[in-house]
Design an enzyme around this catalytic site. Sequence first.
Site, mmCIF file in Angstrom:
data_model
loop_
_atom_site.group_PDB
_atom_site.id
_atom_site.type_symbol
_atom_site.label_atom_id
_atom_site.label_comp_id
_atom_site.label_asym_id
_atom_site.label_seq_id
_atom_site.Cartn_x
_atom_site.Cartn_y
_atom_site.Cartn_z
ATOM 1 C CG ASP A 41 -2.031 -0.950 1.082
ATOM 2 O OD1 ASP A 41 -2.484 -1.350 -0.086
ATOM 3 O OD2 ASP A 41 -2.642 -1.471 2.240
ATOM 4 C CD GLU A 114 -4.019 8.829 6.429
ATOM 5 O OE1 GLU A 114 -2.784 8.721 6.247
ATOM 6 O OE2 GLU A 114 -4.597 7.693 6.211
#
Length: 254
Positions: A41, A114
């Site tokens: 990721d 985020e």
Amino acid sequence: MRAALAVSDTPLAREAEAELRALHAFVPVAEAEVIVALGGDGYLLALLHRLLDGGVEVPVFGMNRGTVGFLMNHWSPERLPERLAAARGFQLRPLTMTATTQAGTTQVSPAFNEVSLLRETRQAARIEIAIDGKVRMAELAADGVLVATPAGSTAYNLSVNGPILPLESDLLALTAISPFRPRRWHGALIPNRSVVEFRILEAERRPVSAVADQLEVRDVTHVRVATDFERALELLFDPEYALDDRIFAEQFMT
């Protein structure tokens, strides 16, 4: 379908690269209709940032050769052309973080997962929170606070007990990190068209850093976060491994 190959610099990813190149032909990114990414990721997020910065709008099909690989498909060197042809696409719209520092500099950076604000010392951060120009919380005393996209809601946001957002939702998660005051406030759900602003109280005494995915800006005084509706990148997933289903399934994990 002309595919390019992007590979994390790890032994596992390099081994997978060798297997794929022995079975399939690849082209440069400039000629590609799709990019096959090998890694985890973290590597995928770094790749998305490079593509966004370079104005490259080629969809990305990731295969997990990292650790968690939540944003990746399962690894297999077989039947790659068929998998790419059948893959489902999901558009990811990044947040834009505009961070102003104590020195008066401004850093602008996108974030697909985020934007998080974190205390830099042992003392709790003191943060004022405004949404669309209206102060909603005069002071949050906490280790920090973050704004997460639906795609990022299962990452850092989930680890600090934030809500999981369906991928199709027009929402952002505003989540407190270890709140001290108000102790029972853990966050809120806000429309993705909202503009969130954080003002750091006692910034010199209680310094705070702002992090957009993997980019950290230290000693901030003000941070503005808004969804970038002008830019988007597409991730591709095997139909049985679709991101929206996986995010939804996370809500029923025990």
